[in-house]
Design a protein around this motif. Sequence first.
Motif, PDB file in Angstrom:
ATOM      1  N   MET A  67       0.792  -1.451  -0.123  1.00  0.00           N
ATOM      2  CA  MET A  67       0.041  -0.170  -0.002  1.00  0.00           C
ATOM      3  C   MET A  67       0.781   1.355   0.091  1.00  0.00           C
ATOM      4  SD  MET A  67      -2.971  -0.859   2.730  1.00  0.00           S
ATOM      5  CE  MET A  67      -4.493  -2.018   2.187  1.00  0.00           C
ATOM      6  N   MET A  68       2.010   1.159   0.470  1.00  0.00           N
ATOM      7  CA  MET A  68       2.966   2.462   0.721  1.00  0.00           C
ATOM      8  C   MET A  68       3.287   2.733  -0.692  1.00  0.00           C
ATOM      9  SD  MET A  68       6.456   2.717   2.922  1.00  0.00           S
ATOM     10  CE  MET A  68       7.071   1.444   2.189  1.00  0.00           C
ATOM     11  N   ILE A  69       4.038   1.797  -1.371  1.00  0.00           N
ATOM     12  CA  ILE A  69       4.572   1.789  -2.695  1.00  0.00           C
ATOM     13  C   ILE A  69       3.413   2.203  -3.527  1.00  0.00           C
ATOM     14  CG2 ILE A  69       5.583   0.647  -4.600  1.00  0.00           C
ATOM     15  CD1 ILE A  69       6.711  -1.464  -2.597  1.00  0.00           C
ATOM     16  N   GLY A  70       2.357   1.544  -3.500  1.00  0.00           N
ATOM     17  CA  GLY A  70       1.233   1.965  -4.462  1.00  0.00           C
ATOM     18  C   GLY A  70       0.703   3.722  -4.125  1.00  0.00           C
ATOM     19  N   ALA A  71       0.690   3.932  -3.042  1.00  0.00           N
ATOM     20  CA  ALA A  71       0.184   5.194  -2.626  1.00  0.00           C
ATOM     21  C   ALA A  71       1.113   6.421  -3.480  1.00  0.00           C
ATOM     22  CB  ALA A  71      -0.016   5.655  -1.282  1.00  0.00           C
ATOM     23  N   MET A  72       2.470   5.961  -3.166  1.00  0.00           N
ATOM     24  CA  MET A  72       3.345   6.945  -3.933  1.00  0.00           C
ATOM     25  C   MET A  72       3.301   6.895  -5.412  1.00  0.00           C
ATOM     26  SD  MET A  72       4.670   8.546  -1.435  1.00  0.00           S
ATOM     27  CE  MET A  72       6.326   9.073  -2.035  1.00  0.00           C
ATOM     28  N   ILE A  73       3.323   5.931  -5.940  1.00  0.00           N
ATOM     29  CA  ILE A  73       3.136   5.516  -7.322  1.00  0.00           C
ATOM     30  C   ILE A  73       1.960   6.023  -8.173  1.00  0.00           C
ATOM     31  CG2 ILE A  73       3.465   4.197  -9.385  1.00  0.00           C
ATOM     32  CD1 ILE A  73       5.255   2.314  -7.591  1.00  0.00           C
ATOM     33  N   TRP A  74       0.916   5.631  -7.711  1.00  0.00           N
ATOM     34  CA  TRP A  74      -0.494   6.175  -8.402  1.00  0.00           C
ATOM     35  C   TRP A  74      -1.027   7.235  -7.909  1.00  0.00           C
ATOM     36  CZ3 TRP A  74       0.177   0.645  -8.853  1.00  0.00           C
ATOM     37  CH2 TRP A  74      -0.373   0.145 -10.071  1.00  0.00           C
ATOM     38  N   GLY A  75      -0.469   8.000  -6.743  1.00  0.00           N
ATOM     39  CA  GLY A  75      -0.770   9.298  -6.511  1.00  0.00           C
ATOM     40  C   GLY A  75      -0.413  10.340  -7.274  1.00  0.00           C
ATOM     41  N   SER A  76       0.900  10.113  -7.863  1.00  0.00           N
ATOM     42  CA  SER A  76       1.633  10.849  -8.853  1.00  0.00           C
ATOM     43  C   SER A  76       1.160  10.805 -10.070  1.00  0.00           C
ATOM     44  CB  SER A  76       3.189  10.714  -8.579  1.00  0.00           C
ATOM     45  OG  SER A  76       3.676  11.601  -9.845  1.00  0.00           O
ATOM     46  N   LEU A  77       0.711   9.380 -10.506  1.00  0.00           N
ATOM     47  CA  LEU A  77       0.387   9.177 -11.683  1.00  0.00           C
ATOM     48  C   LEU A  77      -1.020   9.685 -11.940  1.00  0.00           C
ATOM     49  CD1 LEU A  77       0.992   7.194 -14.151  1.00  0.00           C
ATOM     50  CD2 LEU A  77      -0.502   5.490 -12.996  1.00  0.00           C
ATOM     51  N   SER A  78      -1.791   9.890 -11.125  1.00  0.00           N
ATOM     52  CA  SER A  78      -3.076  10.484 -11.065  1.00  0.00           C
ATOM     53  C   SER A  78      -2.980  11.984 -11.360  1.00  0.00           C
ATOM     54  CB  SER A  78      -4.046  10.229  -9.821  1.00  0.00           C
ATOM     55  OG  SER A  78      -5.210  11.141  -9.790  1.00  0.00           O
ATOM     56  N   ASP A  79      -2.071  12.575 -10.935  1.00  0.00           N
ATOM     57  CA  ASP A  79      -1.960  14.171 -11.119  1.00  0.00           C
ATOM     58  C   ASP A  79      -1.395  14.311 -12.720  1.00  0.00           C
ATOM     59  OD1 ASP A  79      -2.961  15.128  -8.937  1.00  0.00           O
ATOM     60  OD2 ASP A  79      -1.139  14.853  -7.883  1.00  0.00           O
ATOM     61  N   ASN A  80      -0.905  13.365 -13.189  1.00  0.00           N
ATOM     62  CA  ASN A  80      -0.502  13.370 -14.647  1.00  0.00           C
ATOM     63  C   ASN A  80      -1.476  12.796 -15.730  1.00  0.00           C
ATOM     64  OD1 ASN A  80       2.463  14.354 -14.755  1.00  0.00           O
ATOM     65  ND2 ASN A  80       2.431  13.194 -12.814  1.00  0.00           N
ATOM     66  N   VAL A  81      -1.843  11.702 -15.588  1.00  0.00           N
ATOM     67  CA  VAL A  81      -2.627  11.162 -16.678  1.00  0.00           C
ATOM     68  C   VAL A  81      -4.253  10.969 -16.329  1.00  0.00           C
ATOM     69  CG1 VAL A  81      -0.960   9.405 -16.850  1.00  0.00           C
ATOM     70  CG2 VAL A  81      -2.780   8.892 -15.415  1.00  0.00           C
ATOM     71  N   GLY A  82      -4.665  11.212 -15.214  1.00  0.00           N
ATOM     72  CA  GLY A  82      -6.009  11.503 -14.841  1.00  0.00           C
ATOM     73  C   GLY A  82      -6.467  10.638 -13.791  1.00  0.00           C
ATOM     74  N   ARG A  83      -7.649  10.921 -13.093  1.00  0.00           N
ATOM     75  CA  ARG A  83      -8.128  10.427 -11.902  1.00  0.00           C
ATOM     76  C   ARG A  83      -8.826   8.938 -12.301  1.00  0.00           C
ATOM     77  NH1 ARG A  83      -5.471  14.280  -9.810  1.00  0.00           N
ATOM     78  NH2 ARG A  83      -6.626  16.035  -9.004  1.00  0.00           N
ATOM     79  N   ARG A  84      -9.556   9.073 -13.430  1.00  0.00           N
ATOM     80  CA  ARG A  84     -10.147   7.845 -13.799  1.00  0.00           C
ATOM     81  C   ARG A  84      -9.391   6.554 -14.240  1.00  0.00           C
ATOM     82  NH1 ARG A  84     -11.425   5.951 -18.619  1.00  0.00           N
ATOM     83  NH2 ARG A  84     -12.996   4.317 -18.839  1.00  0.00           N
ATOM     84  N   ARG A  85      -8.284   7.127 -14.919  1.00  0.00           N
ATOM     85  CA  ARG A  85      -7.639   6.195 -15.778  1.00  0.00           C
ATOM     86  C   ARG A  85      -6.471   5.464 -14.688  1.00  0.00           C
ATOM     87  NH1 ARG A  85      -4.163   8.700 -20.475  1.00  0.00           N
ATOM     88  NH2 ARG A  85      -3.563   6.628 -21.020  1.00  0.00           N
ATOM     89  N   ALA A  86      -6.086   6.476 -13.818  1.00  0.00           N
ATOM     90  CA  ALA A  86      -5.171   5.867 -12.853  1.00  0.00           C
ATOM     91  C   ALA A  86      -5.857   4.995 -11.625  1.00  0.00           C
ATOM     92  CB  ALA A  86      -4.467   7.067 -12.121  1.00  0.00           C
TER      93      ALA A  86
END
Length: 660
Positions: free
Chosen positions: A136-155
């Motif tokens: 969960m710690m790893i996922g939160a860091m990766i996908w949190g940043s991903l969402s701000d770049n590629v979009g909420r829905r896709r991430a």
Amino acid sequence: MSQARSVPVTMSGGKDGLESASLVRHGSGGGRSYMSEGGTQKEGSGGPADGTTETTDELDYVESDSPLLSQFHEDAIQQAGTGAFQRMLLVVVGLGLAADTIELFVVAYVIPSAEVELCMSGTEKGWLAAITFIGMMIGAMIWGSLSDNVGRRRALLSALLVNALFGIMTAFMPTYGNFMTTRLCSGIGIGGGIPIVFAYYCEFVNQAERGRHLSWLLVFWAVGGVFTALMAWLIIPRTGVTVVLDEEHHFSSWRIFLVVCSLPSFGAVVGLYYMPESPRFLLEKGREVEAMVVYKKIFKWNNAHNPGAEYQLTELEMPTGTHRSLHNNSSQTTTKTFGADFIHSLEQFWGLFFQLFLPPHCKTTALLLIVWLTCSFGFYGLSVWFPEYIKLLQSEEYDRNANVTNNDVFLNVVFNNTRLDNIHFINMTVFNNVTFSNVLLNHVVFDNCTIMNCLFTNVRTSRTFFKNSYLAHNKFIDTDIYDYRFINCEMHDNLNRSSAPGCTLDFDYNIHYKEVFQENLIGQLTMIPGTLVTSLLMDKLGRVRIMSISMALSSVSAFFIWFLSSKIGVIVFEAVFNFIFISGWNALDIASTEAFPTHIRTTAYGFLSAASRIAGVLGSLCFGQFIYSTRAIPMLTTAAVLLIGSLVSLRLKETRDNLL
């Protein structure tokens, strides 16, 4: 005649520390336009006839467009209304949030069953519990940043899909190593989904109703815990003996349980496939046309009963600024593959991450981080302490009720197809020519006994030991009486043949999951009314006030741990504690979502969530050491950390009036 009015806009912060800006909305006839004072203006139908755009000077993106876009988004969402669309979205993202609770609690239900089949030692069981937090710690860091770049829905869609797929795969893993790997990947997926769920949903709700709606969303977190407990009750065996018998089946019950627990993630994935991207994110990326399509879709969905209704805003009234020069336009963005976006997001990660520790966000980040750490340490620590302390109380009661046989003689006796439970043979008890056939020895102790000419055949044992005894001329055939069960014994001419196949570890048959299910179910059920009460007060009292009061009351309630001496008392206290504490946790979730601007919103939440997982692991480990010590330690520790969180939360700025 055209009229203008100044609209104050509160902003979380910008590159140069700007806290607020002022918008001037121009209206004439059916059109409106949004501009920053002294900046860029896009005219609606009431603008110049030639439709040109005037620019008085170059504007900084964050200082100008962020409050401009926030005000337009607020107006656009209000125009779209609240109704069927938000209710459907609530269910979809709620399933994703419920998956987080399931991921946290599913291991606690699975370990007692899986430890037999996968032959897990105590250390391995501890790592299996911790691997979920690490993922969960790893996922939160990766996908949190991903969402701000590629979009909420896709991430969010990709994160929940990872969780669902690896959750299913976990059920089919034959070895401990494979099981750990899939659990880690499943945790990475759901850890990445949590930072996005709140941001995605709140960007479809207007400011006045945001606190109430997010509180309703948080009900699903408690529902996930209830679902997990109920499914465990229906599927998983309830005693240690039935667990061992269940292991003989081709597909064990705990594996079926894992499959069922992955269904909410799959449900969320299917629902998200039909949901649109966040219009606020699209505005932030300069994709105004797509954002307007989303606003109209929300309006149409909410007004399905009134097909003649028309959405009032048009593309001509949307704000523009320099953000097009800072972000890819819509055509470029939509043609990118997700893989390319993912790589680009990783490259941009540090740039977004370090903004959290620069003005004007550094103070907010530091304060929220302290509150998150104290909440997670105290809550997850107690979540471990409650069930383990109940087990300790039951174990002590079980030992007190042991049947003691003292200085007795068993001669030519046959124990056949029977079960011996909680018996202590002590002080020169003699067994001569005794047969134990098809017998289960559960918590049986032979202490200072003489055992001669006896036959043990097809015997299964749990927490059974021979201590300080003399054993001679005995036969052990098809048993699990391994060498470690003989402690300080004198052995002569004994035959041990055809040991029982399977795990050689000492599995405790004296496990009754009924109490565990009840304790978890009641604890989770009380969070639902606590969350509903919070939804009524969130927008009235504010996030900071609720957070501080809840954590302060939780800190005070921790002193009642001193009086817990029975199973019923522990269960009642846990229910009351969860009811009080959940309000503060909910307020913290909402405040963390609202405290940061759109372009770093999920990056910030991902960082805070990741840090909280570390605190959760530390809390679990620390409180796990308190089980056999005085109750004063968990009492004082919980009270202290939650009091610190309460005091620090008072320094936070209220976020209920922030525009997204």
